[in-house]
Design an enzyme around this catalytic site. Structure first.
Site, mmCIF file in Angstrom:
data_model
loop_
_atom_site.group_PDB
_atom_site.id
_atom_site.type_symbol
_atom_site.label_atom_id
_atom_site.label_comp_id
_atom_site.label_asym_id
_atom_site.label_seq_id
_atom_site.Cartn_x
_atom_site.Cartn_y
_atom_site.Cartn_z
ATOM 1 C CG HIS A 20 -17.285 -4.639 76.466
ATOM 2 N ND1 HIS A 20 -15.994 -5.123 76.517
ATOM 3 C CD2 HIS A 20 -18.107 -5.716 76.510
ATOM 4 C CE1 HIS A 20 -16.050 -6.428 76.577
ATOM 5 N NE2 HIS A 20 -17.309 -6.826 76.581
ATOM 6 C CG ASP A 49 -25.917 -8.323 76.431
ATOM 7 O OD1 ASP A 49 -26.237 -9.345 75.818
ATOM 8 O OD2 ASP A 49 -25.079 -8.312 77.346
#
Ligand code: CMC
Length: 435
Positions: free
Chosen positions: A311, A369
């Site tokens: 991320h 996710d």
């Protein structure tokens, strides 16, 4: 409002006597920011920051992330507390209005949103223009953009009441649009919304229900759906939100801006990762194949990524991933799915990746996710719907950020500059004189 610290930053152009002293600003939390707005005017230079990793594009009071310690807060409230105690419509109210509602405000807001769940009847025929195998995100981009052709009465972006109604319409209609995108691809009749149900229940009803049978919403599924929506509701200035803001900065109408956000979300590096994780797990197939797969991911000449990992901001565990991983176990357990092979594979993959120096050194941890696809699959959603579900949950964040942009007097049209590295000026050569 942000404040200005006592500190300043002085930038000196080497070899000249030109210098600029700029203030260092600070917000409620997070890194200080130096204000470079005068840089070009005073020194004639730009900053270079592809991917905007060091750029604050706006002031915002909505969502705060501390990626080093894994903190996510909406309007100051930790995501863990909202996940445990709140519900999606209450979170919508919080995002849109800045405070949690009292009981009367909550009831009015829920009624107000649910009043807008139907789509203009002519939008039904809009769906027929798509191929039956259209990806739901393609349908969502098209239909959400088309809302501006149906709701002319709330397009005045300078009118607060118009903006409020557009926000209600978007939050209310996205579940209907997403459910119908699915129904269209499988050839089942569209189910009209039911405003007596909760937001999550209504979506599940429109998605799974058929007119010929009574559909009883499973409370385990509606609770999980509500949780997934809360976790995805906003995430400060990510790619799709920045897309919405950039589109909004031109004065484009809110439906067009949210359609732009949906398009931006679709990419596998962003919201499309939930779909990509399941495809990746299916490709890996078995725990024994994990080492080979990870070697491919680590190979610089290979474009493969460990989807659901990494991320831009979180350099520690994504707090949403922690919550969703636990929910995943609970849902599978309550649905009587013991020993789901995909979940087992995902957990084995996570365990190996978290001890592998490649991922450890780069601070790559599971993001939201990594587990959301597994839970959504267990809940009966086809893979192609995963990103559409992200889009419907994120719509409230996008429209809140759009409202903040419109109300912010400091915001101007978004217009980045560049370092031009193409050919220097040259003269046009007629075609018969070219080599
Ligand atoms: N698998 C393998 N290597 C990775 C991964 C990954 N998933 N993510 C980053 N890296 C490597 C990257 O190659 C780079 O290596 P090196 O320094 O040797 O060149 C290093 O880690 C730093 O990565 P980066 O590309 O500078 O990171 P970024 O901030 O530009 O990208 C990201 C962030 C999310 C796009 C990226 O981590 C990624 O593509 N992850 C997989 C897709 C994914 O799961 N996306 C969902 C994000 S969370 C949901 C949402 O909000 O959208």
């Amino acid at each position: 409002m942000s404040g200005t610290t006592q500190k300043t930053v002085t930038i000196t152009l080497d070899g000249t006597n030109r210098k600029l002293t700029v203030p260092l600003m600070h917000g409620t939390a997070g890194a200080d920011v130096f204000d470079i707005r005068k840089l070009y005017g005073e020194l004639g230079v730009f900053t270079y920051d592809p991917g905007y990793g060091a750029t604050a594009s706006c002031e915002s009071k909505i969502t705060y992330i501390d990626g080093d310690v894994g903190i996510l807060q909406y309007r100051g409230y930790p995501i863990e507390q909202l996940a445990d105690h709140s519900n999606f419509l209450e979170v919508c109210y919080l995002l849109l209005n800045g405070e949690l509602p009292n009981a009367v405000q909550a009831a009015e807001f829920n009624k107000g949103v649910m009043h807008h769940t139907m789509l203009h009847e002519q939008i039904r025929s809009f769906y027929n223009g798509f191929r039956r195998d259209a990806h739901p995100m393609a349908v969502m981009c098209g239909v959400v953009g088309a809302l501006s052709a149906f709701y002319h009465d709330s397009l005045d972006i300078n009118d607060p009441e118009s903006r409020r109604i557009s926000a209600f319409r978007l939050v209310a209609k996205l579940p209907t649009i997403a459910a119908w995108a699915y129904k269209y691809t499988i050839g089942q009749p569209f189910m009209y919304p039911r405003n007596d149900l909760t937001y999550a229940e209504n979506f599940l009803y429109m998605f799974h229900g058929v007119p010929t049978e009574e559909y009883k919403v499973n409370p385990v599924l509606s609770k999980a759906m509500d949780l997934i929506m809360i976790l995805h509701a906003d995430h400060e200035q990510n790619a799709s939100t920045s897309t919405v803001r950039l589109a909004g900065s031109t004065g484009a109408n809110p439906f067009a801006c949210i359609a732009a956000g949906i398009a931006s979300l679709w990419g596998p590096a962003h919201g499309g990762a939930n779909e990509a994780v399941l495809k990746m797990l299916a490709d890996i197939g078995h725990v024994d194949n994990i080492p080979d797969f990870l070697s491919e991911v680590k190979d610089k000449n290979n474009h493969a990524k460990l989807m659901g990992f990494g991320h831009r901001v979180y350099k520690n565990y994504d707090p949403r991933a922690k919550i969703i991983q636990q929910a995943c176990h609970d849902v599978l357990h309550e649905l009587g799915i013991e020993g789901d092979p995909l979940l087992d594979l995902a957990m084995a993959l996570e365990k190996i990746a978290l001890t592998d120096p490649y991922f450890v050194d780069r601070k790559l941890y599971p993001n939201v996710d990594f587990y959301s696809g597994i839970i959504l699959k267990a809940m009966g959603f086809p893979t192609s719907m995963f990103t559409a579900l992200f889009a419907l949950s994120r719509t409230v964040g996008w429209i809140t950020q759009w409202q903040e942009l419109i109300e912010d007097p400091e915001q101007r049209i978004g217009r980045p500059r560049q370092i031009y590295t193409g050919p220097a000026e040259r003269d046009y050569v007629p075609v018969d004189k070219r080599a």
